[in-house]
Design a protein around this motif. Structure first.
Motif, PDB file in Angstrom:
ATOM      1  N   CYS A  24       3.477  -5.030  30.202  1.00 34.50           N
ATOM      2  CA  CYS A  24       4.837  -4.719  30.438  1.00 34.50           C
ATOM      3  C   CYS A  24       5.617  -6.093  30.057  1.00 34.50           C
ATOM      4  CB  CYS A  24       5.304  -4.009  31.816  1.00 34.50           C
ATOM      5  SG  CYS A  24       6.875  -3.615  31.863  1.00 34.50           S
ATOM      6  N   TYR A  25       6.779  -5.968  29.455  1.00 34.92           N
ATOM      7  CA  TYR A  25       7.643  -7.099  29.481  1.00 34.92           C
ATOM      8  C   TYR A  25       9.089  -6.827  29.392  1.00 34.92           C
ATOM      9  CZ  TYR A  25       9.507  -6.754  24.300  1.00 34.92           C
ATOM     10  OH  TYR A  25      10.108  -6.609  23.335  1.00 34.92           O
ATOM     11  N   ALA A  26       9.838  -7.711  29.626  1.00 34.23           N
ATOM     12  CA  ALA A  26      11.362  -7.601  29.744  1.00 34.23           C
ATOM     13  C   ALA A  26      12.174  -8.613  28.905  1.00 34.23           C
ATOM     14  CB  ALA A  26      11.846  -7.270  31.084  1.00 34.23           C
ATOM     15  N   TYR A  27      13.111  -8.568  28.186  1.00 31.57           N
ATOM     16  CA  TYR A  27      13.755  -9.751  27.431  1.00 31.57           C
ATOM     17  C   TYR A  27      15.209  -9.521  28.221  1.00 31.57           C
ATOM     18  CZ  TYR A  27      16.093 -12.497  24.245  1.00 31.57           C
ATOM     19  OH  TYR A  27      16.901 -13.590  23.762  1.00 31.57           O
ATOM     20  N   ALA A  59      10.738  -2.168  37.421  1.00 32.27           N
ATOM     21  CA  ALA A  59      11.305  -3.381  37.611  1.00 32.27           C
ATOM     22  C   ALA A  59      11.896  -3.580  38.942  1.00 32.27           C
ATOM     23  CB  ALA A  59      12.583  -3.516  36.595  1.00 32.27           C
ATOM     24  N   SER A  60      11.882  -4.864  39.605  1.00 31.39           N
ATOM     25  CA  SER A  60      12.396  -5.143  40.895  1.00 31.39           C
ATOM     26  C   SER A  60      13.783  -4.840  40.937  1.00 31.39           C
ATOM     27  CB  SER A  60      12.048  -6.473  41.162  1.00 31.39           C
ATOM     28  OG  SER A  60      13.066  -7.300  40.204  1.00 31.39           O
ATOM     29  N   GLY A  61      14.541  -4.629  40.150  1.00 32.05           N
ATOM     30  CA  GLY A  61      15.974  -4.380  40.230  1.00 32.05           C
ATOM     31  C   GLY A  61      16.632  -3.230  39.037  1.00 32.05           C
ATOM     32  N   SER A  62      17.810  -3.246  38.802  1.00 31.51           N
ATOM     33  CA  SER A  62      18.303  -2.444  37.781  1.00 31.51           C
ATOM     34  C   SER A  62      17.868  -3.006  36.422  1.00 31.51           C
ATOM     35  CB  SER A  62      19.940  -2.424  38.042  1.00 31.51           C
ATOM     36  OG  SER A  62      20.495  -2.045  36.915  1.00 31.51           O
ATOM     37  N   ILE A  63      17.720  -1.943  35.713  1.00 29.77           N
ATOM     38  CA  ILE A  63      17.209  -2.386  34.117  1.00 29.77           C
ATOM     39  C   ILE A  63      18.349  -2.212  33.162  1.00 29.77           C
ATOM     40  CG2 ILE A  63      15.048  -1.862  34.588  1.00 29.77           C
ATOM     41  CD1 ILE A  63      15.152   0.588  32.960  1.00 29.77           C
ATOM     42  N   LEU A  64      19.721  -1.860  33.941  1.00 28.45           N
ATOM     43  CA  LEU A  64      20.781  -1.528  32.928  1.00 28.45           C
ATOM     44  C   LEU A  64      20.897  -2.561  32.056  1.00 28.45           C
ATOM     45  CD1 LEU A  64      22.924   0.607  35.265  1.00 28.45           C
ATOM     46  CD2 LEU A  64      21.844   1.409  33.364  1.00 28.45           C
ATOM     47  N   SER A  65      20.977  -3.588  32.506  1.00 28.60           N
ATOM     48  CA  SER A  65      21.352  -5.150  31.821  1.00 28.60           C
ATOM     49  C   SER A  65      20.260  -5.866  31.259  1.00 28.60           C
ATOM     50  CB  SER A  65      22.059  -6.115  32.752  1.00 28.60           C
ATOM     51  OG  SER A  65      21.154  -6.445  33.678  1.00 28.60           O
ATOM     52  N   ILE A  66      19.105  -5.225  31.275  1.00 26.33           N
ATOM     53  CA  ILE A  66      17.922  -5.689  30.528  1.00 26.33           C
ATOM     54  C   ILE A  66      17.994  -5.305  29.136  1.00 26.33           C
ATOM     55  CG2 ILE A  66      15.458  -5.925  30.423  1.00 26.33           C
ATOM     56  CD1 ILE A  66      15.372  -5.351  33.263  1.00 26.33           C
ATOM     57  N   ASN A  67      18.100  -6.371  28.305  1.00 29.84           N
ATOM     58  CA  ASN A  67      18.306  -6.022  26.804  1.00 29.84           C
ATOM     59  C   ASN A  67      16.973  -5.156  26.104  1.00 29.84           C
ATOM     60  OD1 ASN A  67      19.078  -9.043  27.408  1.00 29.84           O
ATOM     61  ND2 ASN A  67      20.754  -8.173  26.020  1.00 29.84           N
ATOM     62  N   VAL A  68      16.015  -5.600  26.309  1.00 26.15           N
ATOM     63  CA  VAL A  68      14.801  -5.088  25.714  1.00 26.15           C
ATOM     64  C   VAL A  68      13.549  -5.046  26.838  1.00 26.15           C
ATOM     65  CG1 VAL A  68      13.212  -5.029  23.813  1.00 26.15           C
ATOM     66  CG2 VAL A  68      15.259  -6.123  23.483  1.00 26.15           C
ATOM     67  N   MET A  69      12.927  -3.936  26.774  1.00 27.50           N
ATOM     68  CA  MET A  69      11.838  -3.659  27.640  1.00 27.50           C
ATOM     69  C   MET A  69      10.753  -3.085  26.674  1.00 27.50           C
ATOM     70  SD  MET A  69      13.157  -2.504  31.520  1.00 27.50           S
ATOM     71  CE  MET A  69      11.425  -2.804  32.200  1.00 27.50           C
ATOM     72  N   GLY A  70       9.568  -3.286  26.922  1.00 29.48           N
ATOM     73  CA  GLY A  70       8.411  -2.746  26.126  1.00 29.48           C
ATOM     74  C   GLY A  70       6.974  -3.289  26.545  1.00 29.48           C
ATOM     75  N   TRP A  71       6.092  -2.740  25.738  1.00 31.34           N
ATOM     76  CA  TRP A  71       4.734  -3.198  26.096  1.00 31.34           C
ATOM     77  C   TRP A  71       4.116  -3.989  24.664  1.00 31.34           C
ATOM     78  CZ3 TRP A  71       2.606  -1.387  30.647  1.00 31.34           C
ATOM     79  CH2 TRP A  71       3.409  -0.489  31.137  1.00 31.34           C
ATOM     80  N   TYR A  72       3.238  -5.017  25.164  1.00 39.21           N
ATOM     81  CA  TYR A  72       2.400  -5.663  24.339  1.00 39.21           C
ATOM     82  C   TYR A  72       0.800  -5.015  24.843  1.00 39.21           C
ATOM     83  CZ  TYR A  72       5.517  -8.827  22.005  1.00 39.21           C
ATOM     84  OH  TYR A  72       6.423  -9.282  21.351  1.00 39.21           O
ATOM     85  N   ARG A 120      12.790   5.133  28.887  1.00 41.52           N
ATOM     86  CA  ARG A 120      13.272   4.291  29.981  1.00 41.52           C
ATOM     87  C   ARG A 120      13.922   5.280  30.864  1.00 41.52           C
ATOM     88  NH1 ARG A 120      16.336  -0.818  27.957  1.00 41.52           N
ATOM     89  NH2 ARG A 120      16.975  -0.992  29.774  1.00 41.52           N
ATOM     90  N   ASP A 121      13.855   5.034  32.177  1.00 42.65           N
ATOM     91  CA  ASP A 121      14.795   5.788  33.130  1.00 42.65           C
ATOM     92  C   ASP A 121      15.455   4.736  33.966  1.00 42.65           C
ATOM     93  OD1 ASP A 121      15.404   7.265  35.539  1.00 42.65           O
ATOM     94  OD2 ASP A 121      13.795   8.396  35.541  1.00 42.65           O
ATOM     95  N   ASN A 122      16.820   4.666  33.490  1.00 47.01           N
ATOM     96  CA  ASN A 122      17.570   3.775  34.310  1.00 47.01           C
ATOM     97  C   ASN A 122      17.771   3.716  35.867  1.00 47.01           C
ATOM     98  OD1 ASN A 122      17.777   2.283  31.899  1.00 47.01           O
ATOM     99  ND2 ASN A 122      19.719   3.534  31.231  1.00 47.01           N
ATOM    100  N   ALA A 123      17.682   5.178  36.047  1.00 48.90           N
ATOM    101  CA  ALA A 123      18.144   5.690  37.680  1.00 48.90           C
ATOM    102  C   ALA A 123      16.873   4.970  38.417  1.00 48.90           C
ATOM    103  CB  ALA A 123      18.312   7.015  37.556  1.00 48.90           C
ATOM    104  N   LYS A 124      15.756   5.046  37.811  1.00 47.93           N
ATOM    105  CA  LYS A 124      14.439   4.679  38.561  1.00 47.93           C
ATOM    106  C   LYS A 124      13.819   3.038  38.136  1.00 47.93           C
ATOM    107  CE  LYS A 124      12.551   9.310  38.798  1.00 47.93           C
ATOM    108  NZ  LYS A 124      11.405  10.143  38.738  1.00 47.93           N
ATOM    109  N   ASN A 125      14.910   2.626  37.346  1.00 43.79           N
ATOM    110  CA  ASN A 125      14.457   1.345  36.934  1.00 43.79           C
ATOM    111  C   ASN A 125      12.823   1.140  36.378  1.00 43.79           C
ATOM    112  OD1 ASN A 125      17.042   0.076  37.917  1.00 43.79           O
ATOM    113  ND2 ASN A 125      16.324   0.198  39.832  1.00 43.79           N
ATOM    114  N   THR A 126      12.620   1.933  35.471  1.00 45.22           N
ATOM    115  CA  THR A 126      11.273   2.181  35.010  1.00 45.22           C
ATOM    116  C   THR A 126      11.370   2.373  33.357  1.00 45.22           C
ATOM    117  OG1 THR A 126      10.973   4.481  35.605  1.00 45.22           O
ATOM    118  CG2 THR A 126      10.254   2.880  37.108  1.00 45.22           C
ATOM    119  N   ILE A 127      10.070   1.914  32.847  1.00 44.48           N
ATOM    120  CA  ILE A 127       9.818   2.288  31.446  1.00 44.48           C
ATOM    121  C   ILE A 127       8.407   2.958  31.386  1.00 44.48           C
ATOM    122  CG2 ILE A 127      11.316   0.594  30.407  1.00 44.48           C
ATOM    123  CD1 ILE A 127       8.787  -0.859  29.393  1.00 44.48           C
TER     124      ILE A 127
END
Length: 114
Positions: A94-97, A23-36, A70-77
């Protein structure tokens, strides 16, 4: 939110692949991330998702074979895919809600073939 997926490729049946989504920024506040994923001639389907609290859901077809993390420190899933089958062949997205909106990364092709 901008998402960059990577890690697709060609693998033989029974093999493994790891997909990553940055992700381009922090994912800490992203509710859901995943894969379709979407196979030719089929609808896009949910593969796996992970909440900000770490709860996970998987499609029945991948349970026991795929693991999302998910790795919040690296902003990746990451999607670890083991025991791959030809029917796993698809474009994976990849998607983020976040804040009521869905954000999508570009697809990455996964082909399982001998």
């Amino acid at each position: 939110v901008q998402l960059q997926a990577s890690g697709g490729g060609l693998v033989q049946p029974g093999g493994s692949l790891t997909l990553s989504c940055a992700a381009s920024g922090s994912i800490l506040s992203i509710n859901v991330m995943g894969w379709y994923r979407q196979a030719p001639g089929k609808q896009r389907e949910l593969v796996a998702r992970i909440t900000s609290g770490g709860s996970t859901n998987y499609a029945d077809s991948v349970k026991g074979r795929f693991t999302i993390s998910r790795d919040n420190a690296k902003n990746t899933i990451t999607l670890q895919m083991n025991s791959l089958k030809p029917e796993d062949t698809a474009v994976y997205y990849c998607y983020a809600y976040y804040s009521g909106w869905n954000y999508w990364g570009q697809g990455t092709q996964v082909t399982v073939s001998s």
